[in-house]
Write a protein that holds these residues in place. Structure first.
Motif, mmCIF file in Angstrom:
data_model
loop_
_atom_site.group_PDB
_atom_site.id
_atom_site.type_symbol
_atom_site.label_atom_id
_atom_site.label_comp_id
_atom_site.label_asym_id
_atom_site.label_seq_id
_atom_site.Cartn_x
_atom_site.Cartn_y
_atom_site.Cartn_z
ATOM 1 N N PRO A 188 75.110 -24.410 -68.427
ATOM 2 C CA PRO A 188 74.123 -23.434 -68.578
ATOM 3 C C PRO A 188 74.195 -22.992 -70.219
ATOM 4 N N SER A 189 73.034 -22.846 -70.602
ATOM 5 C CA SER A 189 72.765 -22.521 -72.088
ATOM 6 C C SER A 189 72.179 -21.071 -72.143
ATOM 7 N N PRO A 190 72.560 -20.193 -72.880
ATOM 8 C CA PRO A 190 73.600 -20.435 -74.091
ATOM 9 C C PRO A 190 75.049 -20.555 -73.462
ATOM 10 N N SER A 191 75.933 -21.340 -73.898
ATOM 11 C CA SER A 191 77.097 -21.739 -73.656
ATOM 12 C C SER A 191 78.148 -21.472 -74.719
ATOM 13 N N MET A 192 79.370 -21.372 -74.317
ATOM 14 C CA MET A 192 80.663 -21.019 -75.267
ATOM 15 C C MET A 192 81.047 -22.338 -76.030
ATOM 16 N N GLU A 193 80.347 -23.493 -75.438
ATOM 17 C CA GLU A 193 80.827 -24.911 -76.006
ATOM 18 C C GLU A 193 80.489 -25.252 -77.219
ATOM 19 N N THR A 194 79.361 -24.536 -77.667
ATOM 20 C CA THR A 194 78.767 -24.949 -79.152
ATOM 21 C C THR A 194 78.625 -23.794 -80.277
ATOM 22 N N GLU A 195 78.721 -24.364 -81.304
ATOM 23 C CA GLU A 195 78.646 -23.152 -82.371
ATOM 24 C C GLU A 195 77.521 -22.284 -82.176
ATOM 25 N N VAL A 196 76.195 -23.128 -82.080
ATOM 26 C CA VAL A 196 75.171 -22.174 -82.117
ATOM 27 C C VAL A 196 75.183 -21.379 -80.767
ATOM 28 N N GLY A 197 75.599 -22.047 -79.723
ATOM 29 C CA GLY A 197 75.433 -21.155 -78.207
ATOM 30 C C GLY A 197 76.406 -19.985 -78.366
ATOM 31 N N ARG A 198 77.651 -19.776 -79.124
ATOM 32 C CA ARG A 198 78.556 -18.848 -79.293
ATOM 33 C C ARG A 198 77.714 -17.705 -80.254
ATOM 34 N N LYS A 199 76.866 -18.222 -81.281
ATOM 35 C CA LYS A 199 76.312 -17.328 -82.176
ATOM 36 C C LYS A 199 75.046 -16.645 -81.374
ATOM 37 N N ILE A 200 74.584 -17.404 -80.792
ATOM 38 C CA ILE A 200 73.270 -16.848 -79.851
ATOM 39 C C ILE A 200 73.852 -15.614 -78.963
ATOM 40 N N LEU A 201 75.134 -16.053 -78.227
ATOM 41 C CA LEU A 201 75.311 -15.167 -77.127
ATOM 42 C C LEU A 201 75.999 -13.811 -77.838
ATOM 43 N N GLU A 202 76.409 -14.051 -78.889
ATOM 44 C CA GLU A 202 77.066 -12.862 -79.722
ATOM 45 C C GLU A 202 75.833 -11.988 -80.028
ATOM 46 N N ALA A 203 74.600 -12.571 -80.583
ATOM 47 C CA ALA A 203 73.441 -11.879 -81.136
ATOM 48 C C ALA A 203 73.044 -11.269 -79.961
ATOM 49 N N HIS A 204 72.822 -11.950 -78.756
ATOM 50 C CA HIS A 204 72.049 -11.419 -77.339
ATOM 51 C C HIS A 204 72.913 -11.650 -76.402
ATOM 52 N N PRO A 205 74.026 -10.495 -76.193
ATOM 53 C CA PRO A 205 74.783 -10.708 -74.996
ATOM 54 C C PRO A 205 73.863 -10.468 -73.736
ATOM 55 N N GLY A 206 74.248 -11.539 -72.746
ATOM 56 C CA GLY A 206 73.675 -11.292 -71.553
ATOM 57 C C GLY A 206 72.156 -11.910 -71.426
ATOM 58 N N THR A 207 72.073 -12.657 -72.527
ATOM 59 C CA THR A 207 70.729 -13.529 -72.526
ATOM 60 C C THR A 207 70.484 -14.477 -71.478
ATOM 61 N N THR A 208 69.268 -14.643 -70.923
ATOM 62 C CA THR A 208 69.096 -15.454 -69.795
ATOM 63 C C THR A 208 68.765 -16.950 -70.432
ATOM 64 N N GLY A 209 68.713 -16.848 -71.833
ATOM 65 C CA GLY A 209 68.526 -18.216 -72.324
ATOM 66 C C GLY A 209 67.190 -18.474 -72.538
ATOM 67 N N SER A 210 66.630 -19.636 -73.241
ATOM 68 C CA SER A 210 65.352 -20.302 -73.610
ATOM 69 C C SER A 210 65.580 -21.737 -73.799
ATOM 70 N N LEU A 211 64.473 -22.251 -73.800
ATOM 71 C CA LEU A 211 64.452 -23.636 -74.218
ATOM 72 C C LEU A 211 64.620 -23.857 -75.646
ATOM 73 N N GLY A 212 64.354 -22.855 -76.504
ATOM 74 C CA GLY A 212 64.700 -23.156 -77.827
ATOM 75 C C GLY A 212 66.295 -23.072 -78.085
ATOM 76 N N CYS A 213 66.862 -22.112 -77.210
ATOM 77 C CA CYS A 213 68.568 -21.983 -77.559
ATOM 78 C C CYS A 213 69.182 -23.229 -77.018
ATOM 79 N N ALA A 214 68.725 -23.922 -75.845
ATOM 80 C CA ALA A 214 69.369 -25.105 -75.101
ATOM 81 C C ALA A 214 69.000 -26.180 -75.877
ATOM 82 N N ILE A 215 67.756 -26.374 -76.811
ATOM 83 C CA ILE A 215 67.644 -27.392 -77.702
ATOM 84 C C ILE A 215 68.472 -27.304 -78.669
ATOM 85 N N SER A 216 68.970 -26.373 -79.347
ATOM 86 C CA SER A 216 69.906 -26.292 -80.381
ATOM 87 C C SER A 216 71.288 -26.716 -79.939
#
Ligand SMILES: *Cc1c(COP(=O)(O)O)cnc(C)c1O
Length: 461
Positions: A188-216
């Motif tokens: 599931p994206s954003p995830s803690m598995e990637t640098e960019v996923g961790r960054k997105i989660l930090e900026a938007h905690p609880g986000t349900t994600g988007s295609l743009g995040c998953a692509i990164s």
């Protein structure tokens, strides 16, 4: 052949499956703008794309000149497993609407992925295999692309890592199981598995994600792992090229019966099914041989064409991908969580964006509950349970047919029925319970997305 002889389903013979894809860019006077390197703002050279994409797919991506590209035998063979897909005359729907319009739809849901996405998945997996890669990474929104890619990868023995938009991962656990059945790993994206996923989660905690995040996330994993490349299920020129098989088959079937559509309608997420369906018709239009009214339909909750800006923007939220010139809501735009299914992407194919910008096609947006009303009406008379995405096209096809009823015009309407909705029962449940809502972003909601579009000379919007 006279009108009343048109069968309910027009099937082609296997021998009539196209052997070449059609590249509409070859006939465009104004070509889609090139991808830019976000660092130098120069057009990307093929070599710069090799770390991300397979080489042959890069060549297709950059090819604005060859009108036809040979479909390799192995891909043709795979196509025979589920193609040609039927072109259906919607006699039952016409009768239910009491319209003089003649309605046709090209049905792409007749395969396990439940959508047209397999047409490009098999091509992309083929070129990855041919290059000797170990595997591919990708994102998936509603799950159809991930399913299609996992099918294609298992066929060629490739590893498949899928980053699935979190809201869909939670709403559609069975999609995930189909992918795993075909051997894919699904995160599931954003995830803690990637640098960019961790960054997105930090900026938007609880986000349900988007295609743009998953692509990164998928791009990061592809570029950091040897023998892996990233593949994308829509938006790119190469994907529209592969999907041209939809339009080519449709045109062959219609030509057989001397039928010409007046209006061609498709839903638009990243633009691949619509681009594929319209390609040969748009080619005629571009060459001055025929004219068609072409309508892209998008959700009012993610209105890239109708409210977006035509500008260079990032294809992903993490801003690691190249810049593409397209209609965009900004790479940071995340559609409201109550929006069901796919069509959530912030941008749009740059080929379709250019065609739209040049006035060669129209776009309209529709609200979710009216889309599901159309889906229900269609399901009850035509027998197919449509995907929510496809139902955007159904909505507008019905509306156009009802206009014909008022004016008495016998227009021929063609639309793309991109897939089935069996995995979308949470959305159907909300609709049936009367709890489905429409959310149309306000100008204020859209502003932060627009503000984040990169600013540089020549990119005014
Ligand atoms: C992915 C998908 C779409 C939207 O994607 P496009 O690239 O715009 O075609 C539409 N319908 C279905 C069923 C899909 O799976």
């Amino acid at each position: 052949m006279s009108e009343n002889k048109i069968p309910y389903k027009i099937y082609l013979d296997e021998s009539e499956i196209p052997t070449k894809w059609y590249n509409v860019r070859a006939d465009m006077k104004t070509k889609p703008a090139p991808l830019l390197n976000p660092g130098t703002l120069e057009p990307l050279k093929a070599e710069e794309l090799y770390p991300i994409f397979c080489e042959e797919l890069v060549a297709q991506e950059l090819n604005n000149d060859d009108a036809f590209i040979e479909i390799p035998d192995e891909i043709q063979n795979f196509y025979r497993m589920y193609r040609p897909s039927p072109l259906i005359r919607a006699y039952f729907l016409e009768k239910a609407l009491d319209t003089p319009a003649k309605i046709y739809y090209k049905f792409e849901g007749n395969n396990t992925s439940g959508s047209h996405k397999l047409n490009s998945a098999i091509a992309q997996a083929y070129y990855a295999k041919k290059q000797g890669l170990k595997g591919v990474t990708t994102e998936t929104g509603a799950g159809q692309w991930g399913t299609a890619l996992s099918m294609a990868c298992s066929y060629f023995g490739l590893d498949c890592k899928v980053y699935m938009v979190k809201v869909s991962y939670e709403q559609k656990p069975f999609r995930r199981e189909v992918m795993r059945t075909y051997g894919a790993s699904v995160t599931p994206s954003p995830s803690m598995e990637t640098e960019v996923g961790r960054k997105i989660l930090e900026a938007h905690p609880g986000t349900t994600g988007s295609l743009g995040c998953a692509i990164s996330e998928a791009v990061e994993v592809a570029t950091k792992n040897d023998g892996y490349r990233y593949v994308l299920g829509s938006v790119l020129n190469q994907v529209l090229l592969h999907q041209s098989i939809i339009g080519l088959e449709t045109k062959t079937a219609m030509d057989k019966y001397g039928v010409k559509p007046d209006i061609i309608i498709g839903c638009a997420g990243g633009g691949s099914n619509l681009g594929g369906l319209i390609s040969p018709f748009m080619g005629e239009k571009l060459r001055g041989e025929a004219d068609y009214r072409i309508i892209a339909v998008e959700p009012a909750s993610c209105p890239s064409f109708t409210r977006g800006k035509f500008a260079y923007d990032f294809c992903d939220t993490g801003m690691v991908c190249p810049l593409a010139k397209m209609y965009t809501l900004g790479s940071g735009f995340i559609p409201s969580a109550n929006h069901a299914g796919g069509l959530r992407y912030h941008g749009m194919s740059s080929t379709l964006s250019q065609l739209y910008h040049d006035g060669l096609m129209e776009a309209t947006s529709v609200e979710q509950t009216s889309v599901f009303r159309a889906a229900q009406q269609f399901a009850r008379v035509e027998g197919i349970l449509p995907a929510p995405e496809s139902s955007h096209a159904i909505r507008v096809a019905i509306d156009e047919a009802l206009k014909c009823k008022e004016t008495g015009e016998e227009k021929t309407i063609l639309f793309g029925l991109t897939g089935t909705g069996y995995f979308d029962m949470v959305a159907y449940e909300n609709f049936n319970n009367g709890t489905m809502t429409d959310y149309i972003p306000t100008d204020e909601d859209l502003k932060p997305g627009f503000d984040a579009i990169p600013k540089f000379p020549g990119n005014e919007f």
